[in-house]
Design a protein around this motif. Structure first.
Motif, PDB file in Angstrom:
ATOM      1  N   SER A  26       0.809  -1.221   0.000  1.00 50.81           N
ATOM      2  CA  SER A  26       0.000   0.000   0.000  1.00 50.81           C
ATOM      3  C   SER A  26       0.840   1.269   0.000  1.00 50.81           C
ATOM      4  O   SER A  26       0.335   2.354  -0.273  1.00 50.81           O
ATOM      5  N   GLY A  27       2.117   1.144   0.331  1.00 47.58           N
ATOM      6  CA  GLY A  27       2.989   2.314   0.405  1.00 47.58           C
ATOM      7  C   GLY A  27       3.591   2.445   1.792  1.00 47.58           C
ATOM      8  O   GLY A  27       2.867   2.381   2.796  1.00 47.58           O
ATOM      9  N   ILE A  28       4.908   2.601   1.850  1.00 46.90           N
ATOM     10  CA  ILE A  28       5.603   2.676   3.138  1.00 46.90           C
ATOM     11  C   ILE A  28       5.543   4.115   3.629  1.00 46.90           C
ATOM     12  O   ILE A  28       6.344   4.969   3.230  1.00 46.90           O
ATOM     13  N   THR A  29       4.562   4.384   4.473  1.00 46.53           N
ATOM     14  CA  THR A  29       4.338   5.722   5.009  1.00 46.53           C
ATOM     15  C   THR A  29       4.474   5.703   6.528  1.00 46.53           C
ATOM     16  O   THR A  29       4.461   4.641   7.158  1.00 46.53           O
ATOM     17  N   ARG A  30       4.568   6.890   7.098  1.00 45.36           N
ATOM     18  CA  ARG A  30       4.602   6.990   8.552  1.00 45.36           C
ATOM     19  C   ARG A  30       3.372   6.337   9.162  1.00 45.36           C
ATOM     20  O   ARG A  30       3.463   5.587  10.144  1.00 45.36           O
ATOM     21  N   ALA A  31       2.208   6.596   8.593  1.00 45.39           N
ATOM     22  CA  ALA A  31       0.956   6.088   9.163  1.00 45.39           C
ATOM     23  C   ALA A  31       0.898   4.574   9.109  1.00 45.39           C
ATOM     24  O   ALA A  31       0.466   3.923  10.072  1.00 45.39           O
ATOM     25  N   CYS A  32       1.334   3.986   7.996  1.00 44.92           N
ATOM     26  CA  CYS A  32       1.276   2.533   7.885  1.00 44.92           C
ATOM     27  C   CYS A  32       2.258   1.863   8.837  1.00 44.92           C
ATOM     28  O   CYS A  32       1.918   0.889   9.512  1.00 44.92           O
ATOM     29  N   VAL A  33       3.466   2.390   8.902  1.00 47.50           N
ATOM     30  CA  VAL A  33       4.457   1.833   9.819  1.00 47.50           C
ATOM     31  C   VAL A  33       3.977   1.970  11.261  1.00 47.50           C
ATOM     32  O   VAL A  33       4.113   1.045  12.078  1.00 47.50           O
ATOM     33  N   ASP A  34       3.382   3.123  11.584  1.00 45.99           N
ATOM     34  CA  ASP A  34       2.866   3.339  12.934  1.00 45.99           C
ATOM     35  C   ASP A  34       1.750   2.351  13.264  1.00 45.99           C
ATOM     36  O   ASP A  34       1.670   1.836  14.383  1.00 45.99           O
ATOM     37  N   GLY A  35       0.890   2.071  12.289  1.00 47.29           N
ATOM     38  CA  GLY A  35      -0.184   1.109  12.512  1.00 47.29           C
ATOM     39  C   GLY A  35       0.348  -0.274  12.829  1.00 47.29           C
ATOM     40  O   GLY A  35      -0.175  -0.967  13.707  1.00 47.29           O
ATOM     41  N   TYR A  36       1.393  -0.694  12.113  1.00 50.79           N
ATOM     42  CA  TYR A  36       2.025  -1.984  12.405  1.00 50.79           C
ATOM     43  C   TYR A  36       2.578  -1.998  13.830  1.00 50.79           C
ATOM     44  O   TYR A  36       2.381  -2.963  14.581  1.00 50.79           O
ATOM     45  N   MET A  37       3.278  -0.931  14.200  1.00 46.70           N
ATOM     46  CA  MET A  37       3.881  -0.886  15.521  1.00 46.70           C
ATOM     47  C   MET A  37       2.828  -0.954  16.618  1.00 46.70           C
ATOM     48  O   MET A  37       3.012  -1.615  17.637  1.00 46.70           O
ATOM     49  N   ASP A  38       1.711  -0.265  16.405  1.00 46.23           N
ATOM     50  CA  ASP A  38       0.654  -0.242  17.415  1.00 46.23           C
ATOM     51  C   ASP A  38       0.033  -1.624  17.602  1.00 46.23           C
ATOM     52  O   ASP A  38      -0.573  -1.898  18.637  1.00 46.23           O
ATOM     53  N   ARG A  39       0.189  -2.491  16.595  1.00 46.67           N
ATOM     54  CA  ARG A  39      -0.348  -3.848  16.683  1.00 46.67           C
ATOM     55  C   ARG A  39       0.725  -4.869  17.055  1.00 46.67           C
ATOM     56  O   ARG A  39       0.469  -6.069  17.013  1.00 46.67           O
ATOM     57  N   SER A  40       1.911  -4.405  17.404  1.00 49.03           N
ATOM     58  CA  SER A  40       3.046  -5.310  17.625  1.00 49.03           C
ATOM     59  C   SER A  40       2.958  -6.044  18.960  1.00 49.03           C
ATOM     60  O   SER A  40       3.805  -5.888  19.839  1.00 49.03           O
ATOM     61  N   GLN A  41       1.938  -6.837  19.122  1.00 57.27           N
ATOM     62  CA  GLN A  41       1.806  -7.601  20.360  1.00 57.27           C
ATOM     63  C   GLN A  41       2.594  -8.896  20.267  1.00 57.27           C
ATOM     64  O   GLN A  41       2.353  -9.728  19.404  1.00 57.27           O
ATOM     65  N   GLY A  42       3.558  -9.047  21.161  1.00 62.58           N
ATOM     66  CA  GLY A  42       4.343 -10.274  21.192  1.00 62.58           C
ATOM     67  C   GLY A  42       5.521 -10.274  20.250  1.00 62.58           C
ATOM     68  O   GLY A  42       6.081 -11.334  19.976  1.00 62.58           O
ATOM     69  N   TYR A  43       5.943  -9.132  19.757  1.00 61.69           N
ATOM     70  CA  TYR A  43       7.067  -9.082  18.825  1.00 61.69           C
ATOM     71  C   TYR A  43       8.371  -9.472  19.531  1.00 61.69           C
ATOM     72  O   TYR A  43       8.621  -9.054  20.671  1.00 61.69           O
ATOM     73  N   THR A  44       9.222 -10.273  18.838  1.00 56.76           N
ATOM     74  CA  THR A  44      10.470 -10.738  19.437  1.00 56.76           C
ATOM     75  C   THR A  44      11.713 -10.491  18.592  1.00 56.76           C
ATOM     76  O   THR A  44      12.815 -10.836  19.016  1.00 56.76           O
ATOM     77  N   ALA A  45      11.574  -9.904  17.417  1.00 55.40           N
ATOM     78  CA  ALA A  45      12.712  -9.698  16.506  1.00 55.40           C
ATOM     79  C   ALA A  45      13.443 -11.009  16.249  1.00 55.40           C
ATOM     80  O   ALA A  45      14.667 -11.098  16.348  1.00 55.40           O
ATOM     81  N   GLY A  46      12.673 -12.032  15.937  1.00 50.46           N
ATOM     82  CA  GLY A  46      13.273 -13.327  15.628  1.00 50.46           C
ATOM     83  C   GLY A  46      13.855 -14.042  16.825  1.00 50.46           C
ATOM     84  O   GLY A  46      14.711 -14.912  16.680  1.00 50.46           O
ATOM     85  N   GLY A  47      13.400 -13.691  18.012  1.00 52.23           N
ATOM     86  CA  GLY A  47      13.885 -14.334  19.231  1.00 52.23           C
ATOM     87  C   GLY A  47      14.938 -13.539  19.977  1.00 52.23           C
ATOM     88  O   GLY A  47      15.466 -14.010  20.990  1.00 52.23           O
ATOM     89  N   LEU A  48      15.229 -12.313  19.531  1.00 50.53           N
ATOM     90  CA  LEU A  48      16.220 -11.493  20.221  1.00 50.53           C
ATOM     91  C   LEU A  48      15.645 -10.797  21.450  1.00 50.53           C
ATOM     92  O   LEU A  48      16.380 -10.483  22.388  1.00 50.53           O
ATOM     93  N   LEU A  49      14.348 -10.537  21.438  1.00 47.05           N
ATOM     94  CA  LEU A  49      13.700  -9.816  22.537  1.00 47.05           C
ATOM     95  C   LEU A  49      12.701 -10.716  23.236  1.00 47.05           C
ATOM     96  O   LEU A  49      12.110 -11.613  22.614  1.00 47.05           O
ATOM     97  N   LEU A  50      12.504 -10.467  24.516  1.00 47.67           N
ATOM     98  CA  LEU A  50      11.339 -11.040  25.166  1.00 47.67           C
ATOM     99  C   LEU A  50      10.106 -10.440  24.496  1.00 47.67           C
ATOM    100  O   LEU A  50      10.146  -9.292  24.042  1.00 47.67           O
ATOM    101  N   PRO A  51       9.008 -11.187  24.379  1.00 48.56           N
ATOM    102  CA  PRO A  51       7.833 -10.671  23.655  1.00 48.56           C
ATOM    103  C   PRO A  51       7.409  -9.298  24.154  1.00 48.56           C
ATOM    104  O   PRO A  51       7.163  -9.087  25.336  1.00 48.56           O
ATOM    105  N   VAL A  52       7.349  -8.364  23.216  1.00 48.21           N
ATOM    106  CA  VAL A  52       7.043  -6.970  23.531  1.00 48.21           C
ATOM    107  C   VAL A  52       5.565  -6.706  23.277  1.00 48.21           C
ATOM    108  O   VAL A  52       5.004  -7.174  22.286  1.00 48.21           O
ATOM    109  N   GLU A  53       4.947  -5.936  24.140  1.00 49.63           N
ATOM    110  CA  GLU A  53       3.556  -5.572  23.930  1.00 49.63           C
ATOM    111  C   GLU A  53       3.347  -4.099  24.237  1.00 49.63           C
ATOM    112  O   GLU A  53       4.043  -3.496  25.049  1.00 49.63           O
ATOM    113  N   PHE A  54       2.378  -3.527  23.538  1.00 47.32           N
ATOM    114  CA  PHE A  54       1.938  -2.155  23.785  1.00 47.32           C
ATOM    115  C   PHE A  54       0.445  -2.191  24.055  1.00 47.32           C
ATOM    116  O   PHE A  54      -0.353  -2.507  23.169  1.00 47.32           O
ATOM    117  N   ARG A  55       0.102  -1.931  25.302  1.00 42.68           N
ATOM    118  CA  ARG A  55      -1.311  -1.843  25.686  1.00 42.68           C
ATOM    119  C   ARG A  55      -1.495  -0.572  26.491  1.00 42.68           C
ATOM    120  O   ARG A  55      -0.569  -0.082  27.134  1.00 42.68           O
TER     121      ARG A  55
END
Length: 428
Positions: free
Chosen positions: A355-384
């Motif tokens: 759809s296009g790499i924009t600030r809004a799209c990247v921000d939307g992904y980040m806001d949904r980043s529940q349990g992100y681990t960067a391939g196992g480098l991080l403990l699961p990260v959440e934003f609530r």
């Protein structure tokens, strides 16, 4: 190092100790691969990202540059492999000098003039421009929580996540909350019962020491408090008392130089402890040089954090990081976390390619980043955004111990080293 520089280092170290202890809950990593949006026209222009670092600050050279170096290494490797959807990532660096004025200047340059799509791996002693980044709706990805900004503003995503409302007020009514998992770990796994807390007679140092003391007492420890004069610290007297008191653990609210001198004094008086516990900022490959005159204490160093040990080359994601950074003179946990932050941006940008790499799209992904681990480098990260702070939380932690000849040796699976612990309030 002069007194002014050491004062700044202590304040920075105290903030890092107090604000970087979050360990994330054990949640499955989010899956954003399915995207039915209409593809955008292919764009071959470089993607600009910004990295703000307090590289030349009162703290001294290289204190805050680890995340920057790790992120740059990721982007260099990414560009060598074709970038993101055929687009090269153009990294714009800005050194804010460790001041609020300099930080605002960096934000203006990167966000308003260079029009970066995101900030990555921000490591700022004074993140004075955070509100401007938030107002511009620029996603700030994987920054180090040296201050309270990542628990204050929307569109800012710290490397360890956040449960705070992030509505412009820090935490909950100005208070943040941290768990006692580190103290629980040493009590449960190593039978520790007596813990010493060493601080300077300096306000930031003393304040953090009181927070550590509260956490230790909440876990049932006998606590020994040691305070030394900031200008003329007598570490030998402290070490002698640690030996007399029979301390199992030593925590501190002092700078790296002071820690090295404390360890040297402990070796001189024969004070042996189960663990001299340090933090993620001191989780580096420079231990042999930093603690050259304290071999016994050096081999009692333990580090705790929320990311996988950078010496754990048996893990494929760590091995990839080490191979890409083999040209660096030293390695550190902060470098690995900067690498993870850059990977996080890359995953977000790839999800937006159709759809296009924009600030809004990247921000939307980040806001949904529940349990992100960067391939196992991080403990699961959440934003609530919790209306009320949690009273208890199931938190995990990464633990490593220094051993001469082997480096930092991980202690168990960080995703299984978890404890349901109380959350204690503090003011950043």
């Amino acid at each position: 190092m002069g007194r002014r520089s050491r004062a700044a280092e202590i304040i920075a170290a105290v903030l890092l100790l107090a604000l970087s202890a979050a360990c994330g809950s054990r949640l499955p990593e989010s899956d954003f691969e399915h995207d039915d949006r209409t593809p955008a026209p292919r764009d071959s222009a470089p993607l600009r990202v910004g990295i703000i670092t307090s590289a030349t600050s009162p703290v001294g050279g290289n204190a805050f540059t680890g995340p920057r170096d790790g992120a740059k290494a990721w982007f260099d490797r990414l560009n060598a492999r074709g970038g993101i959807d055929g687009r090269r990532v153009e990294v714009r660096l800005c050194d804010d000098g460790g001041s609020g004025v300099g930080n605002n200047e960096c934000v203006h340059k990167l966000v308003e003039e260079d029009d970066v799509v995101a900030l990555v791996a921000t490591t700022a002693l004074d993140y004075a421009g955070a509100s401007r980044v938030s107002r511009a709706r620029v996603p700030d990805i994987g920054g180090q929580p040296i201050g309270g900004a990542y628990d204050t503003y929307p569109h800012l995503y710290g490397i360890y996540g956040s449960l705070a409302p992030r509505d412009g007020t820090t935490g909950w009514d100005g208070k943040l909350y941290g768990g006692t998992e580190v103290y629980r770990y040493f009590k449960r796994e190593h039978g520790a019962r007596t813990a010493a807390v060493v601080s300077y007679n300096q306000s930031a140092s003393a304040a953090y020491a009181r927070l550590v003391e509260r956490g230790l007492r909440a876990e049932g420890y006998k606590v020994v408090t040691e305070q030394v004069d900031f200008a003329l610290p007598n570490f030998r007297a402290v070490a002698a008392d640690l030996k007399e008191q029979g301390a199992d653990l030593v925590f501190d609210a002092i700078d790296s130089h002071g820690n090295a001198r404390l360890c040297q004094a402990m070796d001189q008086v024969g004070a042996q402890v189960t663990a001299k516990v340090t933090n993620v900022q001191s989780w580096t490959s420079t231990v042999p040089d930093d603690y050259e005159d304290a071999p016994r204490c050096r081999n009692a160093l333990w580090a705790t954090g929320a990311s996988r040990d950078f010496d754990d080359t048996g893990h494929p994601a760590v091995r990839e990081f080490r191979e890409a950074t083999k040209g660096l003179k030293t390695h550190s946990q902060w470098q690995l976390e900067g690498w993870a932050a850059a990977r996080w941006f890359t995953d977000a940008a790839k999800s937006c390619a159709k759809s296009g790499i924009t600030r809004a799209c990247v921000d939307g992904y980040m806001d949904r980043s529940q349990g992100y681990t960067a391939g196992g480098l991080l403990l699961p990260v959440e934003f609530r955004r919790l209306a009320e702070p949690p009273r208890t939380r199931d938190t995990c932690l990464s633990v490593a111990r220094w051993q001469d000849g082997e480096g930092w040796v991980g202690q168990g699976d960080m995703n299984r080293t978890c404890f349901d612990v109380p959350q204690l309030a503090y003011e950043p």
